[in-house]
Enzyme design. Structure first.
Site, PDB file in Angstrom:
ATOM      1  N   ASP A 274       0.878  -1.160   0.000  1.00 47.66           N
ATOM      2  CA  ASP A 274       0.000   0.000   0.000  1.00 47.66           C
ATOM      3  C   ASP A 274       0.930   1.227   0.000  1.00 47.66           C
ATOM      4  O   ASP A 274       2.105   1.119   0.375  1.00 47.66           O
ATOM      5  CB  ASP A 274      -0.866  -0.049   1.262  1.00 47.66           C
ATOM      6  CG  ASP A 274      -1.675   1.212   1.450  1.00 47.66           C
ATOM      7  OD1 ASP A 274      -2.304   1.652   0.486  1.00 47.66           O
ATOM      8  OD2 ASP A 274      -1.654   1.763   2.577  1.00 47.66           O
ATOM      9  N   LEU A 275       0.409   2.376  -0.427  1.00 45.52           N
ATOM     10  CA  LEU A 275       1.269   3.566  -0.490  1.00 45.52           C
ATOM     11  C   LEU A 275       1.116   4.449   0.774  1.00 45.52           C
ATOM     12  O   LEU A 275       2.041   4.562   1.582  1.00 45.52           O
ATOM     13  CB  LEU A 275       0.916   4.380  -1.746  1.00 45.52           C
ATOM     14  CG  LEU A 275       1.627   5.719  -1.911  1.00 45.52           C
ATOM     15  CD1 LEU A 275       3.127   5.539  -2.074  1.00 45.52           C
ATOM     16  CD2 LEU A 275       1.053   6.485  -3.118  1.00 45.52           C
ATOM     17  N   ASP A 276      -0.095   5.018   0.926  1.00 45.24           N
ATOM     18  CA  ASP A 276      -0.337   5.972   2.020  1.00 45.24           C
ATOM     19  C   ASP A 276      -0.252   5.279   3.378  1.00 45.24           C
ATOM     20  O   ASP A 276      -1.036   4.368   3.659  1.00 45.24           O
ATOM     21  CB  ASP A 276      -1.735   6.589   1.882  1.00 45.24           C
ATOM     22  CG  ASP A 276      -1.866   7.442   0.627  1.00 45.24           C
ATOM     23  OD1 ASP A 276      -0.933   8.191   0.318  1.00 45.24           O
ATOM     24  OD2 ASP A 276      -2.908   7.359  -0.048  1.00 45.24           O
TER      25      ASP A 276
ATOM     26  N   THR B   2       1.758   9.897   4.109  1.00 45.37           N
ATOM     27  CA  THR B   2       0.764  10.831   3.567  1.00 45.37           C
ATOM     28  C   THR B   2      -0.537  10.804   4.347  1.00 45.37           C
ATOM     29  O   THR B   2      -1.371  11.685   4.173  1.00 45.37           O
ATOM     30  CB  THR B   2       0.451  10.478   2.105  1.00 45.37           C
ATOM     31  OG1 THR B   2       0.443   9.061   2.007  1.00 45.37           O
ATOM     32  CG2 THR B   2       1.460  11.057   1.161  1.00 45.37           C
TER      33      THR B   2
ATOM     34  N   LYS C  94      -8.901   5.694   6.474  1.00 47.10           N
ATOM     35  CA  LYS C  94      -7.675   5.131   5.908  1.00 47.10           C
ATOM     36  C   LYS C  94      -7.994   4.005   4.922  1.00 47.10           C
ATOM     37  O   LYS C  94      -8.765   3.096   5.249  1.00 47.10           O
ATOM     38  CB  LYS C  94      -6.767   4.604   7.018  1.00 47.10           C
ATOM     39  CG  LYS C  94      -6.108   5.712   7.810  1.00 47.10           C
ATOM     40  CD  LYS C  94      -5.101   5.155   8.800  1.00 47.10           C
ATOM     41  CE  LYS C  94      -4.532   6.270   9.666  1.00 47.10           C
ATOM     42  NZ  LYS C  94      -3.740   5.736  10.768  1.00 47.10           N
TER      43      LYS C  94
ATOM     44  N   SER D  12      -2.484   0.882  -4.480  1.00 44.93           N
ATOM     45  CA  SER D  12      -3.071   1.989  -3.714  1.00 44.93           C
ATOM     46  C   SER D  12      -4.384   2.453  -4.331  1.00 44.93           C
ATOM     47  O   SER D  12      -4.531   2.476  -5.549  1.00 44.93           O
ATOM     48  CB  SER D  12      -2.083   3.165  -3.700  1.00 44.93           C
ATOM     49  OG  SER D  12      -2.718   4.319  -3.187  1.00 44.93           O
ATOM     50  N   ALA D  13      -5.318   2.883  -3.465  1.00 41.09           N
ATOM     51  CA  ALA D  13      -6.581   3.437  -3.951  1.00 41.09           C
ATOM     52  C   ALA D  13      -6.407   4.880  -4.438  1.00 41.09           C
ATOM     53  O   ALA D  13      -7.300   5.440  -5.068  1.00 41.09           O
ATOM     54  CB  ALA D  13      -7.600   3.431  -2.815  1.00 41.09           C
TER      55      ALA D  13
ATOM     56  N   LYS E 194     -10.710  -0.527  -1.895  1.00 40.70           N
ATOM     57  CA  LYS E 194     -10.639  -1.424  -0.751  1.00 40.70           C
ATOM     58  C   LYS E 194     -11.828  -1.118   0.182  1.00 40.70           C
ATOM     59  O   LYS E 194     -12.202   0.038   0.278  1.00 40.70           O
ATOM     60  CB  LYS E 194      -9.311  -1.195   0.012  1.00 40.70           C
ATOM     61  CG  LYS E 194      -8.082  -1.371  -0.870  1.00 40.70           C
ATOM     62  CD  LYS E 194      -6.836  -0.796  -0.198  1.00 40.70           C
ATOM     63  CE  LYS E 194      -5.655  -0.790  -1.168  1.00 40.70           C
ATOM     64  NZ  LYS E 194      -4.431  -0.178  -0.598  1.00 40.70           N
TER      65      LYS E 194
ATOM     66  N   GLU F  33      -0.001  -3.394   4.659  1.00 43.90           N
ATOM     67  CA  GLU F  33      -1.128  -2.466   4.788  1.00 43.90           C
ATOM     68  C   GLU F  33      -1.178  -1.782   6.147  1.00 43.90           C
ATOM     69  O   GLU F  33      -0.895  -2.406   7.160  1.00 43.90           O
ATOM     70  CB  GLU F  33      -2.436  -3.249   4.636  1.00 43.90           C
ATOM     71  CG  GLU F  33      -3.108  -3.118   3.301  1.00 43.90           C
ATOM     72  CD  GLU F  33      -3.605  -1.710   2.984  1.00 43.90           C
ATOM     73  OE1 GLU F  33      -3.685  -0.858   3.883  1.00 43.90           O
ATOM     74  OE2 GLU F  33      -3.912  -1.466   1.815  1.00 43.90           O
ATOM     75  N   ASP F  34      -1.596  -0.523   6.166  1.00 44.50           N
ATOM     76  CA  ASP F  34      -1.768   0.179   7.451  1.00 44.50           C
ATOM     77  C   ASP F  34      -3.240   0.388   7.796  1.00 44.50           C
ATOM     78  O   ASP F  34      -3.540   0.893   8.878  1.00 44.50           O
ATOM     79  CB  ASP F  34      -1.083   1.551   7.422  1.00 44.50           C
ATOM     80  CG  ASP F  34      -1.824   2.525   6.532  1.00 44.50           C
ATOM     81  OD1 ASP F  34      -2.166   2.136   5.386  1.00 44.50           O
ATOM     82  OD2 ASP F  34      -2.086   3.666   6.962  1.00 44.50           O
TER      83      ASP F  34
HETATM   84  C1  BG6 Z   1      -5.781   5.737   0.191  1.00 40.34           C
HETATM   85  C2  BG6 Z   1      -5.816   6.510   1.493  1.00 40.34           C
HETATM   86  O1  BG6 Z   1      -4.495   5.262  -0.036  1.00 40.34           O
HETATM   87  O2  BG6 Z   1      -6.172   6.569  -0.891  1.00 40.34           O
HETATM   88  C3  BG6 Z   1      -7.204   7.091   1.692  1.00 40.34           C
HETATM   89  O3  BG6 Z   1      -5.490   5.655   2.564  1.00 40.34           O
HETATM   90  C4  BG6 Z   1      -7.585   7.954   0.496  1.00 40.34           C
HETATM   91  O4  BG6 Z   1      -7.204   7.846   2.883  1.00 40.34           O
HETATM   92  C5  BG6 Z   1      -7.497   7.115  -0.789  1.00 40.34           C
HETATM   93  O5  BG6 Z   1      -8.890   8.449   0.637  1.00 40.34           O
HETATM   94  C6  BG6 Z   1      -7.803   7.922  -2.046  1.00 40.34           C
HETATM   95  O6  BG6 Z   1      -6.805   8.881  -2.212  1.00 40.34           O
HETATM   96  P1  BG6 Z   1      -6.856  10.105  -3.227  1.00 40.34           P
HETATM   97  O7  BG6 Z   1      -5.437  10.603  -3.218  1.00 40.34           O
HETATM   98  O8  BG6 Z   1      -7.246   9.540  -4.566  1.00 40.34           O
HETATM   99  O9  BG6 Z   1      -7.843  11.076  -2.702  1.00 40.34           O
HETATM  100 MG    MG Z   2      -2.727   3.118   3.624  1.00 35.06          MG
END
Ligand code: BG6
Ligand code: MG
Length: 220
Positions: free
Chosen positions: A10-12, A18, A46, A115-116, A146, A170-171
């Protein structure tokens, strides 16, 4: 011989910190709408998509708006978020994650980012880790967020590793669920009470090694 052939990050909150910028931007929106939003509410945001995050935020504030207004609010939050992440530097890579990626690659493990976030390309440019991954699957490619397994299944396909041979890092609770729904094992990063369904939970990736992963999973 380990069954682990691929790792999906996962990224964030796993590769970069972030999560704090998402939180700051959502809190700013909540305050503008006239209600308080704190870290305990933030946990639910998250890992889930931008629109789902907004729905949860508005639930906390007891507000609801028509679709058009929702789009405007999400866009407003994203403008602030992009402002914050545009100033990011490689110093914001979370401790241990770059070292782990390098160790895994040296061991021949295929690596994907899952990542989403639709802001993944901007973040990857800022932190300079693009070349550390064999595939990057983000919210621009897969819009079913997710806890649906779609992002991780697409990542496993992109690196050519079957789900049972993939480990997800994953966090977020929604991310742990997504990995389980994809038929993968998962390392939770953060609070074991929140990430209770993960196969293994660590506070961060500092000093986390492939050998530690193999040992910890085979003990289960
Ligand atoms: C996920 C984050 O990686 O991305 C979420 O954990 C976030 O908090 C989601 O809402 C979507 O991100 P973005 O950058 O497309 O608004
Ligand atoms: Mg995350």
């Amino acid at each position: 011989m380990s069954s682990i052939k691929g790792c999906i990050f996962d990224l964030d909150g796993v590769v970069v910190d972030t999560a704090k910028y998402h939180y700051q931007a959502w809190k700013r929106l909540a305050n503008e709408l006239g209600f308080e939003f704190d870290e305990s509410h933030n946990e639910r945001l998250k890992g889930v998509s931008r629109m789902r995050s907004l729905e949860i935020l508005l639930e906390v504030g007891g507000l609801s708006f028509p679709q058009e207004k929702m789009e405007q609010l999400a866009a407003r939050k994203n403008e602030w978020y992009v402002e914050y992440i545009s100033r990011m530097t490689p110093n914001e890579i979370l401790p241990g994650s770059k070292e782990l990626l390098e160790e895994l690659r040296a061991k021949g493990i295929k690596l994907a980012l899952g990542s989403a976030s639709k802001n993944t390309p901007l973040i990857m440019d800022r932190i300079g880790l693009k070349d550390h991954f064999d595939a990057i699957i983000d919210g621009n490619i897969i819009s079913i967020a997710k806890p649906a397994p779609d992002i991780f299944l697409a990542a496993s396909k992109a690196i050519g590793v079957e789900p049972p041979c993939c480990i997800v890092f994953e966090d977020a609770e929604a991310g742990v669920e997504a990995a389980i729904n994809a038929g993968m094992r998962v390392v939770g990063i953060g609070n074991p009470q929140v990430l209770k369904r993960a196969n293994l939970v660590v506070p961060n990736l500092k000093n986390f090694t492939f050998q530690y992963l193999v040992n910890s999973l085979s003990e289960k």
